[in-house]
Design a protein around this motif. Sequence first.
Motif, PDB file in Angstrom:
ATOM      1  N   THR A 272       0.759  -1.171   0.126  1.00 52.76           N
ATOM      2  CA  THR A 272       0.058  -0.020   0.017  1.00 52.76           C
ATOM      3  C   THR A 272       0.765   1.160  -0.032  1.00 52.76           C
ATOM      4  OG1 THR A 272      -1.629  -1.195   1.425  1.00 52.76           O
ATOM      5  CG2 THR A 272      -1.895   1.089   1.196  1.00 52.76           C
ATOM      6  N   ARG A 273       1.869   1.199   0.897  1.00 51.02           N
ATOM      7  CA  ARG A 273       2.703   2.333   0.907  1.00 51.02           C
ATOM      8  C   ARG A 273       3.182   2.624  -0.385  1.00 51.02           C
ATOM      9  NH1 ARG A 273       6.720   2.465   5.128  1.00 51.02           N
ATOM     10  NH2 ARG A 273       5.060   1.104   6.150  1.00 51.02           N
ATOM     11  N   GLU A 274       3.677   1.787  -1.217  1.00 55.24           N
ATOM     12  CA  GLU A 274       4.203   2.130  -2.748  1.00 55.24           C
ATOM     13  C   GLU A 274       3.232   2.589  -3.470  1.00 55.24           C
ATOM     14  OE1 GLU A 274       7.399  -1.225  -3.472  1.00 55.24           O
ATOM     15  OE2 GLU A 274       5.539  -1.929  -3.434  1.00 55.24           O
ATOM     16  N   ILE A 275       2.108   2.157  -3.452  1.00 58.30           N
ATOM     17  CA  ILE A 275       0.949   2.402  -4.097  1.00 58.30           C
ATOM     18  C   ILE A 275       0.652   4.131  -3.827  1.00 58.30           C
ATOM     19  CG2 ILE A 275      -1.500   2.406  -4.556  1.00 58.30           C
ATOM     20  CD1 ILE A 275      -1.323  -0.564  -4.280  1.00 58.30           C
ATOM     21  N   LEU A 276       0.566   4.357  -2.536  1.00 54.98           N
ATOM     22  CA  LEU A 276       0.557   5.657  -2.119  1.00 54.98           C
ATOM     23  C   LEU A 276       1.576   6.537  -2.858  1.00 54.98           C
ATOM     24  CD1 LEU A 276       0.462   6.738   1.759  1.00 54.98           C
ATOM     25  CD2 LEU A 276       0.495   8.295  -0.614  1.00 54.98           C
TER      26      LEU A 276
ATOM     27  N   ARG B 222      -0.986  -1.734 -10.057  1.00 55.77           N
ATOM     28  CA  ARG B 222      -0.752  -0.136 -10.294  1.00 55.77           C
ATOM     29  C   ARG B 222      -1.522   0.194 -11.357  1.00 55.77           C
ATOM     30  NH1 ARG B 222       5.059   1.646  -8.257  1.00 55.77           N
ATOM     31  NH2 ARG B 222       5.427   0.050  -6.554  1.00 55.77           N
TER      32      ARG B 222
ATOM     33  N   ALA C 135       3.632  10.598  -8.938  1.00 56.57           N
ATOM     34  CA  ALA C 135       3.744  10.240 -10.392  1.00 56.57           C
ATOM     35  C   ALA C 135       3.611  11.473 -11.164  1.00 56.57           C
ATOM     36  CB  ALA C 135       2.605   9.376 -10.864  1.00 56.57           C
TER      37      ALA C 135
ATOM     38  N   ARG D 141       4.353   3.800 -18.310  1.00 53.57           N
ATOM     39  CA  ARG D 141       4.389   5.265 -17.481  1.00 53.57           C
ATOM     40  C   ARG D 141       4.989   4.662 -16.016  1.00 53.57           C
ATOM     41  NH1 ARG D 141       1.183   8.046 -14.031  1.00 53.57           N
ATOM     42  NH2 ARG D 141      -0.305   6.144 -14.204  1.00 53.57           N
TER      43      ARG D 141
ATOM     44  N   ALA E 181      -6.062   3.912  -0.967  1.00 53.63           N
ATOM     45  CA  ALA E 181      -4.648   3.972  -0.699  1.00 53.63           C
ATOM     46  C   ALA E 181      -4.027   5.438  -0.915  1.00 53.63           C
ATOM     47  CB  ALA E 181      -3.779   3.013  -1.222  1.00 53.63           C
ATOM     48  N   GLY E 182      -4.595   5.761  -2.283  1.00 52.53           N
ATOM     49  CA  GLY E 182      -3.990   7.023  -2.579  1.00 52.53           C
ATOM     50  C   GLY E 182      -4.547   8.320  -1.921  1.00 52.53           C
TER      51      GLY E 182
ATOM     52  N   HIS F  55       3.054   6.013  -5.443  1.00 52.32           N
ATOM     53  CA  HIS F  55       2.591   5.957  -6.826  1.00 52.32           C
ATOM     54  C   HIS F  55       1.706   7.236  -7.133  1.00 52.32           C
ATOM     55  CE1 HIS F  55       1.773   4.872 -10.764  1.00 52.32           C
ATOM     56  NE2 HIS F  55       0.341   4.909 -10.494  1.00 52.32           N
ATOM     57  N   TRP F  56       0.437   7.242  -6.340  1.00 52.06           N
ATOM     58  CA  TRP F  56      -0.375   8.112  -6.506  1.00 52.06           C
ATOM     59  C   TRP F  56       0.063   9.812  -6.428  1.00 52.06           C
ATOM     60  CZ3 TRP F  56      -5.011   8.380  -8.946  1.00 52.06           C
ATOM     61  CH2 TRP F  56      -5.439   7.284  -9.320  1.00 52.06           C
ATOM     62  N   ARG F  57       0.998   9.703  -5.475  1.00 51.83           N
ATOM     63  CA  ARG F  57       1.318  11.178  -4.872  1.00 51.83           C
ATOM     64  C   ARG F  57       2.458  11.784  -5.601  1.00 51.83           C
ATOM     65  NH1 ARG F  57      -2.417  13.786  -2.300  1.00 51.83           N
ATOM     66  NH2 ARG F  57      -3.768  12.047  -1.316  1.00 51.83           N
TER      67      ARG F  57
ATOM     68  N   LEU G 153      -6.765   0.607  -4.388  1.00 58.48           N
ATOM     69  CA  LEU G 153      -5.595   1.376  -4.966  1.00 58.48           C
ATOM     70  C   LEU G 153      -5.970   3.083  -4.703  1.00 58.48           C
ATOM     71  CD1 LEU G 153      -5.153   0.847  -8.973  1.00 58.48           C
ATOM     72  CD2 LEU G 153      -3.437   1.380  -7.215  1.00 58.48           C
TER      73      LEU G 153
ATOM     74  N   ALA H 214       0.135   4.391   8.256  1.00 59.52           N
ATOM     75  CA  ALA H 214       0.955   3.842   6.973  1.00 59.52           C
ATOM     76  C   ALA H 214       1.050   2.392   7.345  1.00 59.52           C
ATOM     77  CB  ALA H 214       1.854   4.585   6.389  1.00 59.52           C
TER      78      ALA H 214
ATOM     79  N   GLU I 299       8.993   4.880 -13.954  1.00 62.24           N
ATOM     80  CA  GLU I 299       9.048   5.300 -12.799  1.00 62.24           C
ATOM     81  C   GLU I 299      10.090   4.247 -11.807  1.00 62.24           C
ATOM     82  OE1 GLU I 299       6.320   6.651  -9.398  1.00 62.24           O
ATOM     83  OE2 GLU I 299       5.036   6.756 -11.232  1.00 62.24           O
TER      84      GLU I 299
END
Lengths: 195, 195
Positions: A13-17, B78, A23, B62, B186-187, A19-21, B183, B195, B66
């Motif tokens: 989840t942290r990675e996903i977070l 993702r 990217a 994309r 989480a974001g 990603h969303w922040r 997803l 977290a 990253e």
Amino acid sequence: MKSESAAGAKLPTREILQHWREAVPGDRLAHLVKDATRALVRALQMRLVAHGVPFGHWAFLRILWERDGLTQRELSGRAGVMEPTTFSALKAMEGIGYVKRRRLPENRKNIYVFLTAKGRALKEKLVPLAEDVNRVAVAGLADEDISRTREVLLAIIDNLARDEERSADGARRVPSTRELARLVAAGTKARRSRA
Amino acid sequence: MKSESAAGAKLPTREILQHWREAVPGDRLAHLVKDATRALVRALQMRLVAHGVPFGHWAFLRILWERDGLTQRELSGRAGVMEPTTFSALKAMEGIGYVKRRRLPENRKNIYVFLTAKGRALKEKLVPLAEDVNRVAVAGLADEDISRTREVLLAIIDNLARDEERSADGARRVPSTRELARLVAAGTKARRSRA
DNA sequence: CGGTGTAAGTTAGACCTCTAAGGTTATCAA
DNA sequence: TTGATAACCTTAGAGGTCTAACTTACACCG
């Protein structure tokens, strides 16, 4: 139930977070819009299957309930899809018995589409499903935020449509957002200009 | 040029307008979101074809720009698509030479995906395209309205995800908006909780 | 060591959408 | 009347997405 506790074991989840922040900010909005579409479509689809109605038929039924006897081309325009899409959906719907496709003597070039009793009867059952989806989707949101969102989305469609029109002049590439273009532009602007 | 004046001959515009104004208000927002997605996708797609990159590959590129070396499953998460979609896209991308798919001795169950030089090189050319689309799309819109829109969309996704989770308990129907669920949740939220 | 279960990947098949190209009917002008 | 042009429908083929079911690899327990 089990999917709840069992599946969430890994939580990247942290990675996903991140990603969303972090990217590329450029297309986050596009992704969001796309994800929202998927969520909305799925929600309706889930409810529709219970009544044995394929999602692809929904858009056409909705239009026809309002007014039938339209041609396939008009249907395409209103549904915002290309003609082959309309064609195959209507062909299938005719097979199931929701509509009848007929030529009329007045213009044998057109195919007019009419609801059958069966098709018309679906309205009562299906419309509440869509309303339910909408209700769930916007729960807890302020009316003003929603209408602001609507304006933003309309503006985006309009912006992109204009852009496509502009670039299509020189090199015709993947034509047709213009279809949407016309639709939406009509919905917003036409209101306050001449009709 | 000709399509401009020649095609618009009929202008059933007024009818269309009516449609947009009067239709079941319940799902107008859904339609709008869907149309916006299409416009955004098309806009990017049009720009991508010039570089010979299929739209379906964009989302994966994309992510990989990253950070690469992810597994197909992580990539699916993702990108917000199901695994078979990821599989076929990556298989095609490997064929073209954008990525390499490798098993590593540490865990031969997973397939790790790495960019090739060719795949990595696309970044410079493609990212500006996406930024361009975004720029065009939000032209003339206030930052605040955009961020408000983003909040609304996130809330919608979240609402629908919760709803799906709820109804899936009793009767599992068309599972999987939950994927999006996780997803997005989480974001947004994870940011301000633990977290 | 072998078996059971779970995780990841893959294959199969369906649906919806699109572009491109072909066919039929209407319209209009010479 | 006939031929050109346009409008509409249809066919063909492809892309992208999904669900369901199968396969392979790992992990753990007896």
